[in-house]
Design a protein around this motif. Structure first.
Motif, PDB file in Angstrom:
ATOM      1  N   VAL A  88      16.801   2.539  -4.458  1.00 21.14           N
ATOM      2  CA  VAL A  88      15.581   3.255  -4.400  1.00 21.14           C
ATOM      3  C   VAL A  88      14.421   2.414  -4.966  1.00 21.14           C
ATOM      4  CG1 VAL A  88      16.290   5.575  -3.249  1.00 21.14           C
ATOM      5  CG2 VAL A  88      15.752   4.972  -5.952  1.00 21.14           C
ATOM      6  N   PHE A  89      13.138   2.394  -4.505  1.00 24.67           N
ATOM      7  CA  PHE A  89      12.256   1.843  -5.110  1.00 24.67           C
ATOM      8  C   PHE A  89      11.365   2.714  -5.766  1.00 24.67           C
ATOM      9  CE2 PHE A  89      14.172  -1.278  -2.308  1.00 24.67           C
ATOM     10  CZ  PHE A  89      14.215  -2.286  -3.019  1.00 24.67           C
ATOM     11  N   ASP A  90      10.961   2.351  -7.105  1.00 24.17           N
ATOM     12  CA  ASP A  90      10.112   3.312  -7.887  1.00 24.17           C
ATOM     13  C   ASP A  90       8.911   2.754  -8.205  1.00 24.17           C
ATOM     14  OD1 ASP A  90       9.190   5.342  -9.537  1.00 24.17           O
ATOM     15  OD2 ASP A  90      11.091   5.646 -10.523  1.00 24.17           O
ATOM     16  N   ALA A  91       7.796   3.195  -7.936  1.00 28.68           N
ATOM     17  CA  ALA A  91       6.538   2.417  -8.348  1.00 28.68           C
ATOM     18  C   ALA A  91       6.011   2.518 -10.108  1.00 28.68           C
ATOM     19  CB  ALA A  91       5.443   2.670  -7.471  1.00 28.68           C
ATOM     20  N   GLN A 139       0.744  -1.004   0.262  1.00 27.34           N
ATOM     21  CA  GLN A 139      -0.117  -0.254   0.028  1.00 27.34           C
ATOM     22  C   GLN A 139       0.872   1.336  -0.095  1.00 27.34           C
ATOM     23  OE1 GLN A 139      -2.782  -0.802   3.078  1.00 27.34           O
ATOM     24  NE2 GLN A 139      -4.381  -0.598   1.828  1.00 27.34           N
ATOM     25  N   PHE A 140       1.771   1.180   0.754  1.00 28.12           N
ATOM     26  CA  PHE A 140       2.727   2.430   0.925  1.00 28.12           C
ATOM     27  C   PHE A 140       3.316   2.586  -0.408  1.00 28.12           C
ATOM     28  CE2 PHE A 140       7.041   4.111   1.631  1.00 28.12           C
ATOM     29  CZ  PHE A 140       6.862   5.482   1.905  1.00 28.12           C
ATOM     30  N   ILE A 141       4.270   1.542  -0.827  1.00 24.27           N
ATOM     31  CA  ILE A 141       5.000   1.686  -1.919  1.00 24.27           C
ATOM     32  C   ILE A 141       4.288   2.099  -3.319  1.00 24.27           C
ATOM     33  CG2 ILE A 141       5.532  -0.778  -2.629  1.00 24.27           C
ATOM     34  CD1 ILE A 141       8.164   1.863  -2.476  1.00 24.27           C
ATOM     35  N   ALA A 195      13.711   3.264   4.333  1.00 26.18           N
ATOM     36  CA  ALA A 195      12.768   4.436   4.599  1.00 26.18           C
ATOM     37  C   ALA A 195      11.381   3.825   4.380  1.00 26.18           C
ATOM     38  CB  ALA A 195      12.791   5.574   3.080  1.00 26.18           C
ATOM     39  N   VAL A 196      11.228   2.889   3.563  1.00 25.20           N
ATOM     40  CA  VAL A 196       9.865   2.075   3.639  1.00 25.20           C
ATOM     41  C   VAL A 196       9.786   1.671   4.919  1.00 25.20           C
ATOM     42  CG1 VAL A 196       8.462   0.115   2.803  1.00 25.20           C
ATOM     43  CG2 VAL A 196       9.826   1.648   0.965  1.00 25.20           C
ATOM     44  N   LEU A 197      10.717   0.940   5.250  1.00 25.19           N
ATOM     45  CA  LEU A 197      10.577   0.185   6.902  1.00 25.19           C
ATOM     46  C   LEU A 197      10.055   1.328   7.762  1.00 25.19           C
ATOM     47  CD1 LEU A 197      11.183  -2.424   8.756  1.00 25.19           C
ATOM     48  CD2 LEU A 197      13.402  -1.445   8.981  1.00 25.19           C
ATOM     49  N   GLU A 198      10.860   2.443   7.688  1.00 24.45           N
ATOM     50  CA  GLU A 198      10.604   3.547   8.930  1.00 24.45           C
ATOM     51  C   GLU A 198       8.999   3.902   8.789  1.00 24.45           C
ATOM     52  OE1 GLU A 198      12.077   7.886   9.249  1.00 24.45           O
ATOM     53  OE2 GLU A 198      13.782   6.510   8.911  1.00 24.45           O
ATOM     54  N   THR A 199       8.671   4.165   7.519  1.00 23.15           N
ATOM     55  CA  THR A 199       7.206   4.597   7.345  1.00 23.15           C
ATOM     56  C   THR A 199       6.254   3.718   7.577  1.00 23.15           C
ATOM     57  OG1 THR A 199       7.841   5.966   5.638  1.00 23.15           O
ATOM     58  CG2 THR A 199       5.693   5.543   5.699  1.00 23.15           C
ATOM     59  N   VAL A 200       6.440   2.250   7.049  1.00 22.67           N
ATOM     60  CA  VAL A 200       5.673   1.168   7.431  1.00 22.67           C
ATOM     61  C   VAL A 200       5.438   0.963   8.993  1.00 22.67           C
ATOM     62  CG1 VAL A 200       4.724  -1.199   6.803  1.00 22.67           C
ATOM     63  CG2 VAL A 200       5.467   0.506   5.262  1.00 22.67           C
ATOM     64  N   ARG A 201       6.724   1.174   9.489  1.00 27.27           N
ATOM     65  CA  ARG A 201       6.513   0.772  11.091  1.00 27.27           C
ATOM     66  C   ARG A 201       5.720   1.403  11.841  1.00 27.27           C
ATOM     67  NH1 ARG A 201      12.516  -1.256  12.814  1.00 27.27           N
ATOM     68  NH2 ARG A 201      12.002  -3.311  12.622  1.00 27.27           N
ATOM     69  N   ARG A 202       5.487   2.642  11.175  1.00 22.34           N
ATOM     70  CA  ARG A 202       4.625   3.651  12.232  1.00 22.34           C
ATOM     71  C   ARG A 202       3.173   3.074  12.203  1.00 22.34           C
ATOM     72  NH1 ARG A 202       6.257   8.422   8.920  1.00 22.34           N
ATOM     73  NH2 ARG A 202       8.295   8.405   9.089  1.00 22.34           N
ATOM     74  N   GLN A 203       2.773   2.312  11.392  1.00 21.82           N
ATOM     75  CA  GLN A 203       1.531   1.826  11.284  1.00 21.82           C
ATOM     76  C   GLN A 203       1.413   0.471  11.518  1.00 21.82           C
ATOM     77  OE1 GLN A 203       0.524   2.543   6.813  1.00 21.82           O
ATOM     78  NE2 GLN A 203      -0.714   0.569   7.432  1.00 21.82           N
ATOM     79  N   ARG A 224       1.675   3.986  -3.460  1.00 22.32           N
ATOM     80  CA  ARG A 224       1.209   5.237  -3.692  1.00 22.32           C
ATOM     81  C   ARG A 224       2.032   6.308  -3.308  1.00 22.32           C
ATOM     82  NH1 ARG A 224      -3.234   3.999   1.057  1.00 22.32           N
ATOM     83  NH2 ARG A 224      -4.912   2.654  -0.010  1.00 22.32           N
ATOM     84  N   THR A 225       3.372   5.983  -2.976  1.00 17.73           N
ATOM     85  CA  THR A 225       4.431   7.261  -3.110  1.00 17.73           C
ATOM     86  C   THR A 225       4.963   7.648  -4.124  1.00 17.73           C
ATOM     87  OG1 THR A 225       6.152   8.066  -1.680  1.00 17.73           O
ATOM     88  CG2 THR A 225       6.161   5.706  -2.128  1.00 17.73           C
ATOM     89  N   ASP A 226       5.500   8.684  -4.323  1.00 16.58           N
ATOM     90  CA  ASP A 226       6.249   9.080  -5.543  1.00 16.58           C
ATOM     91  C   ASP A 226       7.509   9.480  -5.342  1.00 16.58           C
ATOM     92  OD1 ASP A 226       5.414  11.516  -4.613  1.00 16.58           O
ATOM     93  OD2 ASP A 226       4.744  12.168  -6.541  1.00 16.58           O
ATOM     94  N   SER A 227       7.886   9.036  -3.888  1.00 17.09           N
ATOM     95  CA  SER A 227       9.145   9.807  -3.311  1.00 17.09           C
ATOM     96  C   SER A 227      10.375   8.698  -3.395  1.00 17.09           C
ATOM     97  CB  SER A 227       8.847   9.917  -1.696  1.00 17.09           C
ATOM     98  OG  SER A 227       8.844   8.518  -1.094  1.00 17.09           O
ATOM     99  N   HIS A 228      10.233   7.914  -4.030  1.00 16.74           N
ATOM    100  CA  HIS A 228      11.380   6.848  -4.645  1.00 16.74           C
ATOM    101  C   HIS A 228      12.399   6.639  -3.199  1.00 16.74           C
ATOM    102  CE1 HIS A 228      10.645   9.402  -8.050  1.00 16.74           C
ATOM    103  NE2 HIS A 228      11.012   8.291  -8.956  1.00 16.74           N
ATOM    104  N   PRO A 229      11.287   5.774  -2.243  1.00 20.32           N
ATOM    105  CA  PRO A 229      12.232   5.414  -1.090  1.00 20.32           C
ATOM    106  C   PRO A 229      13.195   4.438  -1.289  1.00 20.32           C
ATOM    107  CG  PRO A 229       9.924   4.602  -1.237  1.00 20.32           C
ATOM    108  CD  PRO A 229      10.129   5.288  -2.506  1.00 20.32           C
ATOM    109  N   SER A 230      14.276   4.451  -0.037  1.00 24.87           N
ATOM    110  CA  SER A 230      14.996   3.248  -0.096  1.00 24.87           C
ATOM    111  C   SER A 230      14.250   2.199   0.979  1.00 24.87           C
ATOM    112  CB  SER A 230      16.170   3.518   0.873  1.00 24.87           C
ATOM    113  OG  SER A 230      15.922   4.103   2.164  1.00 24.87           O
ATOM    114  N   ALA A 231      14.606   0.933   1.093  1.00 25.54           N
ATOM    115  CA  ALA A 231      13.974   0.185   1.774  1.00 25.54           C
ATOM    116  C   ALA A 231      13.921   0.406   3.311  1.00 25.54           C
ATOM    117  CB  ALA A 231      14.640  -1.392   1.583  1.00 25.54           C
TER     118      ALA A 231
END
Ligand SMILES: [Zn+2]
Length: 132
Positions: free
Chosen positions: A78-81, A24-26, A37-45, A28-35
């Motif tokens: 970085v990951f790009d959807a 869901q996070f990756i 950064a994804v971990l940090e964001t997803v951990r919040r929820q 929807r984001t266009d921020s090109h996060p590293s793994a």
């Protein structure tokens, strides 16, 4: 949620709540996060998510062609959807990465390079984003 579930099932990945949160996070984001950064964001929820789950889910999605991996920041994947052809602009002040539409730039001459067969290319622009 439904889209994430379907996607994981189509990829043959068992849809756990942690994996659904990553997808869901990756997507929807266009921020090109590293793994990380994804971990940090997803951990919040989803505080129970492990680093291995995030890395494995991202890598599986990349293998299935649903994400592109890019090395746009030095030493960081970085990951790009956005898997359609496009270029990138990197803001040197903030490190933010922006998608630039493919048609916005013209690259010519790649077919006439002697001794190289070009499979893929993109332009990476670096500079500062103008304040509006
Ligand atoms: Zn991109």
């Amino acid at each position: 949620m439904e889209q994430a579930l379907t996607l994981l099932r189509e990829c043959g990945i068992h849809p756990t709540p942690q994996r659904i949160a990553v997808v869901q996070f990756i997507l929807r984001t266009d921020s090109h996060p590293s793994a990380d950064a994804v971990l940090e964001t997803v951990r919040r929820q989803c505080s129970t998510i492990s680093r291995a789950t995030v890395y494995n889910t991202l890598n599986l999605l990349a293998q299935k062609g649903l994400l592109k991996t890019q090395v746009l920041r030095e030493g960081t994947v970085v990951f790009d959807a956005n898997v359609k052809p496009h270029h990138h602009f990197i803001d040197e002040d903030t490190g933010d990465i922006y998608d630039i539409p493919w048609v916005a730039l013209k690259v010519t001459g790649e077919k006439s390079l002697k001794g190289f067969r070009v499979r893929d290319y993109q332009v990476v622009l670096r500079g500062r984003r103008r304040k509006k």
